[in-house]
Design a protein around this motif. Structure first.
Motif, PDB file in Angstrom:
ATOM      1  N   LEU A 208       9.340   1.871   2.786  1.00 44.63           N
ATOM      2  CA  LEU A 208      10.558   2.190   2.055  1.00 44.63           C
ATOM      3  C   LEU A 208      10.995   3.611   2.402  1.00 44.63           C
ATOM      4  CD1 LEU A 208       9.451   0.586  -1.301  1.00 44.63           C
ATOM      5  CD2 LEU A 208      11.418  -0.163   0.065  1.00 44.63           C
ATOM      6  N   TYR A 209      12.083   4.065   1.799  1.00 40.89           N
ATOM      7  CA  TYR A 209      12.648   5.366   2.165  1.00 40.89           C
ATOM      8  C   TYR A 209      11.805   6.544   1.673  1.00 40.89           C
ATOM      9  CZ  TYR A 209      15.617   9.476   2.051  1.00 40.89           C
ATOM     10  OH  TYR A 209      16.095  10.750   2.200  1.00 40.89           O
ATOM     11  N   ALA A 210      11.393   6.534   0.381  1.00 38.37           N
ATOM     12  CA  ALA A 210      10.742   7.718  -0.193  1.00 38.37           C
ATOM     13  C   ALA A 210       9.815   7.305  -1.324  1.00 38.37           C
ATOM     14  CB  ALA A 210      11.789   8.712  -0.698  1.00 38.37           C
ATOM     15  N   VAL A 211       8.895   8.210  -1.671  1.00 35.54           N
ATOM     16  CA  VAL A 211       7.908   7.929  -2.715  1.00 35.54           C
ATOM     17  C   VAL A 211       7.587   9.204  -3.479  1.00 35.54           C
ATOM     18  CG1 VAL A 211       5.961   8.329  -1.122  1.00 35.54           C
ATOM     19  CG2 VAL A 211       5.621   6.909  -3.164  1.00 35.54           C
ATOM     20  N   ASN A 212       7.329   9.076  -4.771  1.00 40.46           N
ATOM     21  CA  ASN A 212       6.789  10.186  -5.554  1.00 40.46           C
ATOM     22  C   ASN A 212       5.281  10.173  -5.381  1.00 40.46           C
ATOM     23  OD1 ASN A 212       5.470  11.353  -8.093  1.00 40.46           O
ATOM     24  ND2 ASN A 212       7.572  12.082  -8.285  1.00 40.46           N
ATOM     25  N   THR A 213       4.725  11.250  -4.865  1.00 46.44           N
ATOM     26  CA  THR A 213       3.312  11.265  -4.489  1.00 46.44           C
ATOM     27  C   THR A 213       2.370  11.341  -5.681  1.00 46.44           C
ATOM     28  OG1 THR A 213       3.532  13.650  -4.158  1.00 46.44           O
ATOM     29  CG2 THR A 213       3.698  12.248  -2.201  1.00 46.44           C
ATOM     30  N   ASP A 214       2.874  11.581  -6.886  1.00 48.29           N
ATOM     31  CA  ASP A 214       2.036  11.578  -8.086  1.00 48.29           C
ATOM     32  C   ASP A 214       2.102  10.255  -8.841  1.00 48.29           C
ATOM     33  OD1 ASP A 214       1.058  14.077  -7.631  1.00 48.29           O
ATOM     34  OD2 ASP A 214       2.374  15.103  -9.046  1.00 48.29           O
ATOM     35  N   THR A 215       3.316   9.747  -9.032  1.00 48.22           N
ATOM     36  CA  THR A 215       3.475   8.522  -9.824  1.00 48.22           C
ATOM     37  C   THR A 215       3.400   7.263  -8.976  1.00 48.22           C
ATOM     38  OG1 THR A 215       5.884   8.469  -9.589  1.00 48.22           O
ATOM     39  CG2 THR A 215       4.981   9.799 -11.388  1.00 48.22           C
ATOM     40  N   GLY A 216       3.635   7.388  -7.693  1.00 46.36           N
ATOM     41  CA  GLY A 216       3.657   6.211  -6.826  1.00 46.36           C
ATOM     42  C   GLY A 216       4.964   5.435  -6.872  1.00 46.36           C
ATOM     43  N   SER A 217       5.933   5.898  -7.644  1.00 43.92           N
ATOM     44  CA  SER A 217       7.225   5.219  -7.700  1.00 43.92           C
ATOM     45  C   SER A 217       7.977   5.457  -6.392  1.00 43.92           C
ATOM     46  CB  SER A 217       8.048   5.719  -8.877  1.00 43.92           C
ATOM     47  OG  SER A 217       8.316   7.110  -8.754  1.00 43.92           O
ATOM     48  N   THR A 218       8.737   4.461  -5.984  1.00 45.13           N
ATOM     49  CA  THR A 218       9.425   4.529  -4.702  1.00 45.13           C
ATOM     50  C   THR A 218      10.935   4.569  -4.885  1.00 45.13           C
ATOM     51  OG1 THR A 218       9.355   2.120  -4.514  1.00 45.13           O
ATOM     52  CG2 THR A 218       7.575   3.358  -3.460  1.00 45.13           C
ATOM     53  N   LYS A 219      11.596   4.968  -3.824  1.00 39.56           N
ATOM     54  CA  LYS A 219      13.055   5.074  -3.840  1.00 39.56           C
ATOM     55  C   LYS A 219      13.594   4.501  -2.541  1.00 39.56           C
ATOM     56  CE  LYS A 219      16.742   8.574  -4.147  1.00 39.56           C
ATOM     57  NZ  LYS A 219      17.007  10.030  -4.222  1.00 39.56           N
ATOM     58  N   GLY A 220      14.659   3.740  -2.651  1.00 38.48           N
ATOM     59  CA  GLY A 220      15.270   3.180  -1.452  1.00 38.48           C
ATOM     60  C   GLY A 220      15.777   1.780  -1.685  1.00 38.48           C
ATOM     61  N   THR A 221      16.710   1.372  -0.861  1.00 38.36           N
ATOM     62  CA  THR A 221      17.286   0.041  -0.950  1.00 38.36           C
ATOM     63  C   THR A 221      16.464  -0.934  -0.109  1.00 38.36           C
ATOM     64  OG1 THR A 221      18.714   0.299   0.972  1.00 38.36           O
ATOM     65  CG2 THR A 221      19.542   1.156  -1.118  1.00 38.36           C
ATOM     66  N   PRO A 222      16.751  -2.231  -0.220  1.00 42.58           N
ATOM     67  CA  PRO A 222      16.057  -3.215   0.637  1.00 42.58           C
ATOM     68  C   PRO A 222      16.445  -3.101   2.109  1.00 42.58           C
ATOM     69  CG  PRO A 222      16.988  -4.265  -1.312  1.00 42.58           C
ATOM     70  CD  PRO A 222      17.560  -2.892  -1.258  1.00 42.58           C
ATOM     71  N   MET A 223      17.374  -2.202   2.421  1.00 42.00           N
ATOM     72  CA  MET A 223      17.794  -1.982   3.798  1.00 42.00           C
ATOM     73  C   MET A 223      17.238  -0.659   4.300  1.00 42.00           C
ATOM     74  SD  MET A 223      20.063  -0.163   5.909  1.00 42.00           S
ATOM     75  CE  MET A 223      21.407   0.420   4.905  1.00 42.00           C
TER      76      MET A 223
END
Length: 616
Positions: A208-223
């Motif tokens: 995916l595009y990006a990640v929070n390195t503490d929470t593990g939550s990710t950011k980004g679209t399916p593209m």
């Protein structure tokens, strides 16, 4: 290092006739006719060709332009010049260390820090291996404690872009480990990889595009875009090799397998920019080697080389890609015959018309083609286990692309591409009053259907059929054309074949990278000489009291500086300049592979136990 024999075969010209006349008595009776021929031809050339376009290379096949032959420079002088680059690095590093550390980058006009790449000190991580290659032991020693203290943490709501984090931070750590064998560097790279791992929560294995390195939550679209999803193979393969952990190889291999299994029948075997991260399939037909695509094409060849030329899938993908580029994305300008690579935007149904935009980012491509010609037996595909015709039988467009180039000596053809593109990229610097190249150029396209332009491969074929005695179109030196303010108002494309689309200079490395590789592959000192001219312009036009600054435009003197010094200036631009001028070859192209941020990694062979454990 001399180029392969097939690359060194240049067409004979009229001067060869004179040489034979003077040195072989059997030809002495032809001397008078040869001299007469030269006089007549020279008179026509002088009369018909505009002064700004005259080239002894055009006349004699030598490829050398009037007044721009490289000067003769001793090894001691090159060593001195390498020392000047080392001093430039120290100037930039000391400014960063004083005003910006532990933040990401220095703003070299205001002497303030900026955190634009996670806030962990990206300039330091990016510069570690440059320090080692330059022998800056004290600076490296001071940097290590910062590396040891780094915890790669992030505040909630902040995200680390995976692509930039991998090529700058992880790549910098791994390369510094390879050069120094400091175990803490490998450990920190592993720590970072663990924090980034949630990025791979996709069905395809693409990140995916990006990640929070503490929470593990990710950011980004399916593209996702090609460069961001397919530029991790080198770093994760090195991690697997040097930690013995299969999970890192699995991450790299998932990307390799997804690329190899993608349906490319509509794109002729080349990867477009946009992809579905769930299905692992292309989403459009936008073909490019520039932004959002560049490093993915680069990693096809380099992954094959890194693993001791054992990765056949990446080799096949590289050969398909380069075939498509040569046949479909290379164009030549109408007057100066500048070879350039462009993109074809997509209507989501088929590839569109070429934009005729050349990006500075695309100037890595000459170096890639030269590296491929140097390391691969392109004219003996069978020795690599490749059947070229079968390889390109995936679709009519792929077959058509292959048919256009199949009758050429491929090593020579790839070197023509490398030298022609490198010449254009350098010319974009030499044409400017600042001596520095723009971010984007828009080329003039002549003819009835101006949007289409002139494909280089078509012009090349006509040149070949005409029994040529000169260098191929687009190959050979060009006389710089620095336009006046009045000419600029009239439209600079009339005089230079291009206009500036984005006139800024961002301290980028791509042109210098290609000059370095061409110097190492061909041994031709002109590539070194051009790098020296670029370095002198950098020193003169971009230096500040604390570092070096990007420019808002390359067209005006004095230049207007921008308050930015990207980390890649220390990681790539100055490193490639130093290696270009160095009399030693500490990272031979036969033993090392550079990641896309210029971090060298050593070539290796999988051991039998690793093959079994990793399923290679």
């Amino acid at each position: 290092m001399l180029p392969p024999a097939s690359v060194r075969k240049y067409s004979a010209g009229p001067l060869d006739m004179v040489w034979q006349c003077l040195h072989h008595r059997a030809y002495s009776r032809n001397l008078l006719s040869a001299v007469f021929f030269l006089v007549i031809l020279g008179g026509l050339w002088y009369t018909l060709i505009p002064h700004s376009q005259r080239s002894f290379g055009d006349l004699f096949g030598s490829g050398k332009k009037v007044g721009i032959s490289p000067e003769q420079v001793s090894d001691s002088e090159w060593a001195r010049r390498a020392g000047e680059v080392r001093n430039a690095f120290l100037h930039a590093w000391n400014g960063y260390e004083r005003y910006a550390l532990p933040h990401d980058e220095l703003m070299p006009l205001s002497d303030k820090p900026i955190d634009n790449f996670n806030g962990w000190g990206v300039t330091l991580f990016d510069a570690l291996d440059t320090m080692l290659l330059m022998g800056l032991k004290e600076e490296f020693k001071r940097a290590l404690p910062v590396v040891e203290r780094a915890n790669f943490s992030m505040e909630p709501g902040k995200y680390a872009p995976f692509f930039e984090t991998t090529i700058r931070y992880t790549g910098g750590l791994l390369s510094a480990h390879a050069l120094s064998q400091e175990s803490i560097l490998l450990q920190r790279a592993e720590d970072l990889a663990a924090k980034l791992d949630p990025i791979f929560k996709t069905k395809s294995g693409f990140p995916l595009y990006a990640v929070n390195t503490d929470t593990g939550s990710t950011k980004g679209t399916p593209m996702g875009t090609l460069a961001e999803l397919a530029s991790l193979q080198l770093e994760y393969t090195y991690l697997a090799k040097h930690t013995g952990k299969k999970e890192y190889w699995n991450r790299a291999n998932a990307v390799i397998q997804a690329l190899a299994q993608a349906n490319l029948t509509r794109t002729g075997g080349m990867f477009p920019i946009r992809w579905n991260l769930t299905s692992g399939q292309p989403l459009d037909y936008h073909m490019s080697v520039g932004a959002q695509a560049d490093s993915a094409h680069e990693y096809l060849l380099k992954q094959h080389l890194l693993t001791g030329k054992t990765d056949k899938k990446n080799l096949e993908m590289y050969l398909r890609t380069t075939t498509y580029i040569i046949s479909n994305l290379l164009y030549i300008s109408p007057r100066r015959h500048l070879l350039y690579v462009t993109d074809t935007p997509s209507s989501y149904a088929e590839p569109g018309r070429p934009t005729h935009t050349l990006e500075h980012l695309s100037c890595f491509l000459p170096g890639l083609f030269a590296l491929g010609a140097h390391t691969l037996p392109l004219d003996d595909a069978a020795s690599m286990g490749i059947h070229m015709k079968t390889l390109h039988d995936i679709a009519p467009l792929a077959r058509s692309s292959w048919e256009k180039i199949s009758t050429y000596n491929l090593t020579q053809l790839h070197m023509w591409v490398a030298e022609g593109l490198a010449q254009t990229c350098y010319t974009s610097y030499a044409d400017q009053p600042t001596g520095l190249g723009p971010e984007e150029m828009l080329f003039l396209s002549p003819g009835k259907d101006a949007d289409q332009g002139t494909l280089w491969i078509d012009v090349l074929e006509r040149w070949r059929l005409s029994a040529p005695r000169t260098l191929p179109p687009g190959v050979g030196d060009k006389v710089p054309v620095v336009v006046t303010d009045e000419q600029r108002r009239q439209g600079s494309s009339k005089f230079r074949d291009y206009a500036l689309k984005k006139p800024g200079y961002l301290l980028r490395p791509e042109t210098i990278e290609s000059l370095y590789i061409l110097w190492r592959v061909t041994g031709n000192a002109k590539w070194r000489d051009r790098g020296w001219k670029i370095f002198q312009a950098i020193e003169k036009q971009t230096k500040t009291g604390s570092g070096y600054a990007s420019l808002k435009t390359v067209e005006h003197l004095p230049p207007i500086k921008d308050d930015a010094m990207p980390s890649y200036f220390l990681a790539e631009t100055l490193k490639y300049l130093y290696l270009l001028f160095s009399t030693e070859d500490p990272v031979s192209l036969d033993k090392w592979v550079f990641n896309t941020e210029a971090h060298p990694l050593p070539i290796f062979q999988w051991t039998p136990s690793e093959r079994e454990a990793f399923g290679v």
